[in-house]
Design a protein around this motif. Structure first.
Motif, short mmCIF file in Angstrom:
data_model
loop_
_atom_site.label_atom_id
_atom_site.label_comp_id
_atom_site.label_asym_id
_atom_site.label_seq_id
_atom_site.Cartn_x
_atom_site.Cartn_y
_atom_site.Cartn_z
N ALA A 148 0.80 -1.36 -0.04
CA ALA A 148 -0.11 -0.08 0.04
C ALA A 148 0.71 1.08 0.04
CB ALA A 148 -0.79 0.00 1.19
N ASN A 149 2.14 1.16 0.12
CA ASN A 149 2.94 2.32 0.27
C ASN A 149 3.80 2.59 -1.17
OD1 ASN A 149 4.63 0.25 0.67
ND2 ASN A 149 5.83 1.35 2.24
N GLY A 150 3.66 1.61 -2.20
CA GLY A 150 4.49 1.64 -3.30
C GLY A 150 4.52 0.35 -3.99
N GLN A 151 5.61 0.07 -4.66
CA GLN A 151 6.16 -1.04 -5.14
C GLN A 151 7.55 -1.48 -4.91
OE1 GLN A 151 4.59 -4.96 -6.42
NE2 GLN A 151 3.34 -3.08 -5.99
N GLY A 152 7.80 -2.67 -4.12
CA GLY A 152 8.99 -3.00 -3.99
C GLY A 152 9.61 -1.98 -3.36
N ASN A 153 11.04 -1.51 -3.63
CA ASN A 153 11.72 -0.45 -3.02
C ASN A 153 11.37 0.97 -3.38
OD1 ASN A 153 13.33 -2.44 -1.38
ND2 ASN A 153 14.69 -2.79 -3.33
N ASP A 154 10.52 0.81 -4.36
CA ASP A 154 9.97 2.14 -4.81
C ASP A 154 8.69 3.01 -3.84
OD1 ASP A 154 11.79 2.67 -6.75
OD2 ASP A 154 10.57 1.32 -8.38
N GLY B 93 6.33 5.73 -2.36
CA GLY B 93 5.78 7.24 -2.48
C GLY B 93 4.34 6.89 -3.24
N SER B 94 3.65 7.83 -3.27
CA SER B 94 2.16 7.96 -3.92
C SER B 94 2.28 7.89 -5.23
CB SER B 94 1.67 9.34 -3.56
OG SER B 94 2.44 10.55 -4.11
N GLN B 95 3.32 8.30 -6.06
CA GLN B 95 3.36 7.82 -7.37
C GLN B 95 3.52 6.42 -7.94
OE1 GLN B 95 5.77 9.17 -5.54
NE2 GLN B 95 7.57 9.34 -6.36
N TYR B 96 3.93 5.84 -6.83
CA TYR B 96 4.12 4.16 -7.21
C TYR B 96 2.78 3.26 -6.69
CZ TYR B 96 8.85 5.79 -7.89
OH TYR B 96 10.03 6.49 -8.23
N LEU B 97 1.70 4.05 -6.27
CA LEU B 97 0.79 3.08 -5.62
C LEU B 97 0.14 2.61 -6.88
CD1 LEU B 97 -0.83 5.67 -3.26
CD2 LEU B 97 0.85 3.92 -2.62
N PRO B 98 -0.48 1.17 -6.52
CA PRO B 98 -1.34 0.39 -7.17
C PRO B 98 -2.72 0.89 -7.45
CG PRO B 98 -1.32 -0.74 -5.06
CD PRO B 98 -0.50 0.41 -5.01
N ALA B 99 -2.90 1.06 -8.70
CA ALA B 99 -4.38 1.68 -9.16
C ALA B 99 -4.88 1.07 -10.80
CB ALA B 99 -4.61 2.96 -8.97
N ILE B 100 -5.97 0.96 -10.87
CA ILE B 100 -6.59 0.91 -12.20
C ILE B 100 -7.49 1.84 -12.43
CG2 ILE B 100 -7.96 -0.76 -13.70
CD1 ILE B 100 -7.25 -3.19 -11.80
N PHE B 101 -7.21 2.61 -13.73
CA PHE B 101 -7.91 3.78 -13.83
C PHE B 101 -9.00 3.31 -15.15
CE2 PHE B 101 -4.00 5.37 -12.06
CZ PHE B 101 -4.52 6.49 -11.47
N CYS B 102 -10.31 3.30 -14.75
CA CYS B 102 -11.25 2.47 -15.57
C CYS B 102 -11.78 3.56 -16.71
CB CYS B 102 -12.39 2.13 -14.67
SG CYS B 102 -11.87 0.79 -13.52
N LEU B 103 -11.77 3.09 -17.77
CA LEU B 103 -12.13 4.08 -19.07
C LEU B 103 -13.86 3.87 -19.16
CD1 LEU B 103 -9.08 3.41 -21.18
CD2 LEU B 103 -9.81 5.71 -20.18
N ASP B 104 -14.40 2.72 -18.51
CA ASP B 104 -15.83 2.58 -18.83
C ASP B 104 -16.26 1.76 -17.68
OD1 ASP B 104 -15.37 -0.13 -19.71
OD2 ASP B 104 -14.98 0.81 -21.65
N GLU B 105 -17.39 1.56 -17.78
CA GLU B 105 -18.38 0.76 -16.54
C GLU B 105 -17.64 -0.69 -16.66
OE1 GLU B 105 -20.05 1.73 -13.72
OE2 GLU B 105 -19.31 3.78 -14.29
N GLU B 106 -17.51 -1.20 -17.96
CA GLU B 106 -17.37 -2.57 -17.93
C GLU B 106 -16.14 -2.88 -17.43
OE1 GLU B 106 -17.78 -6.45 -19.65
OE2 GLU B 106 -19.06 -5.09 -18.94
N GLN B 107 -15.10 -2.04 -17.69
CA GLN B 107 -13.63 -2.11 -17.08
C GLN B 107 -13.79 -2.10 -15.62
OE1 GLN B 107 -10.75 0.57 -18.81
NE2 GLN B 107 -11.02 -0.18 -20.90
N LYS B 108 -14.44 -1.18 -14.95
CA LYS B 108 -14.60 -1.41 -13.58
C LYS B 108 -15.40 -2.28 -13.17
CE LYS B 108 -17.08 1.35 -9.98
NZ LYS B 108 -17.79 2.48 -9.73
N ARG B 109 -16.17 -2.98 -13.92
CA ARG B 109 -17.11 -4.06 -13.42
C ARG B 109 -15.91 -5.65 -13.55
NH1 ARG B 109 -18.45 -8.85 -15.55
NH2 ARG B 109 -18.13 -8.16 -17.56
N ILE B 110 -15.29 -5.60 -14.47
CA ILE B 110 -14.16 -6.60 -14.55
C ILE B 110 -13.30 -6.62 -13.35
CG2 ILE B 110 -12.33 -7.79 -16.19
CD1 ILE B 110 -14.20 -6.80 -18.53
#
Length: 303
Positions: A221-227, A229-246
């Motif tokens: 929740a604080n990055g990835q590996g040794n990286d 910071g907030s710029q390294y957090l895991p997130a999916i940016f959904c472009l439509d409702e179908e992507q959000k559902r999946i």
């Protein structure tokens, strides 16, 4: 110049293409062009007089190379383009001419000529039809994933057959046109992310999302590996409702297997491409990710 034929044989093979990518099987004539620098006969190619809307991709690795908007009729006998997608091509000396190859797989495409005056850009990428394939505009879809350093995210998503292009960049912050140095301060609100362009007739969104989860630690929740910071957090940016559902379905599957994903699902704002030296970083440098590793998570409970 020589022209390829089914009986063509020439023993110079390119060996510098990245080994971690999946490549399409080539016919003998396609291999003669892409692997052995052949040239098809003028006026014989299927794309010489082809003007549908879409993009032209490398026939060997599916990388997007040219937009149909850059195509023009040079009446030379080969498909002609006065521009290419950024970072899609490499130019090499070829006796008195300049050879163009796919920047991803190093396959031979044709040659580039300047100063002929065909279009205001005064450039002609002369390309063999056998080296490219047309991707209609309507089947090109996009997805955006963040999982730490975008170099590693890009490395794995690019391996999925049907992916046409990956672009490293920044998303989610309030500042436009932020630089890498700005984002590294952790104050811009941006995530390092990768925008994927894919052919939906070859691969679906769920396959891409599963690769995303299988190639990073979604619980960190604080990055990835040794990286960190907030710029390294895991997130999916959904472009439509179908992507959000999946995405929600896959997160539920992970929770049922004992994982506690910290992955955010965010409605996608504008994506900003990163600097050129960040694009296809591991392909260009021949290295492997230092904090992104493939590990299947969906077929068994968390250890």
């Amino acid at each position: 110049m020589f022209y390829c034929s089914p009986s063509y044989s020439f023993h110079v093979t390119r060996t510098s293409k990245p080994s971690h990518l999946t490549y399409n099987k080539l016919s003998s004539q396609e291999a003669a062009i892409l692997l052995h620098n052949g040239t098809e006969k003028p006026f014989s190619g299927e794309y010489n007089k082809h003007y549908k809307k879409g993009s032209y991709a490398c026939r060997q690795c599916n990388t997007l190379l040219f937009s149909s908007s850059a195509k023009f009729d040079s009446n030379t006998g080969w498909p002609s383009f006065d521009d290419a997608y950024p970072e899609a091509l490499e130019v090499k000396a070829d006796f008195s001419r300049e050879e163009i190859v796919c920047a991803t797989c190093k396959g031979h495409l044709g040659h580039v000529f300047k100063g002929e005056g065909f279009t205001p850009k005064n450039v002609r990428h002369c390309v063999n039809s056998l080296a490219i394939k047309f991707i209609p505009q309507q089947v090109q879809k996009k997805a955006i994933f963040a999982s730490g350093c975008f170099w590693g995210t890009d490395y794995w998503l690019r391996t999925v057959p049907g992916v046409l292009d990956t672009k490293s960049g920044y998303i989610g912050g309030s500042e436009s046109n932020s630089t890498y140095e700005d984002v590294c301060t952790g104050t811009t609100g941006h995530y390092e992310a990768v925008e994927v362009t894919y052919d939906e007739t070859l691969v679906d969104y769920e396959t891409l999302a599963r690769m995303y989860f299988n190639t990073h630690n979604p619980e960190q929740a604080n990055g990835q590996g040794n990286d960190i910071g907030s710029q390294y957090l895991p997130a999916i940016f959904c472009l439509d409702e179908e992507q959000k559902r999946i995405s929600e379905k896959l997160l539920s599957e992970l929770r049922a297997l004992g994982y506690k994903p910290a992955t955010e699902l965010i409605k996608a704002p504008r994506f900003w491409s990163a600097e050129n030296y960040h694009q296809d970083y591991y392909i260009k440098n021949g290295k492997k990710p230092y904090c992104h590793f493939y590990k299947t998570k969906f077929n068994k409970a968390k250890p």
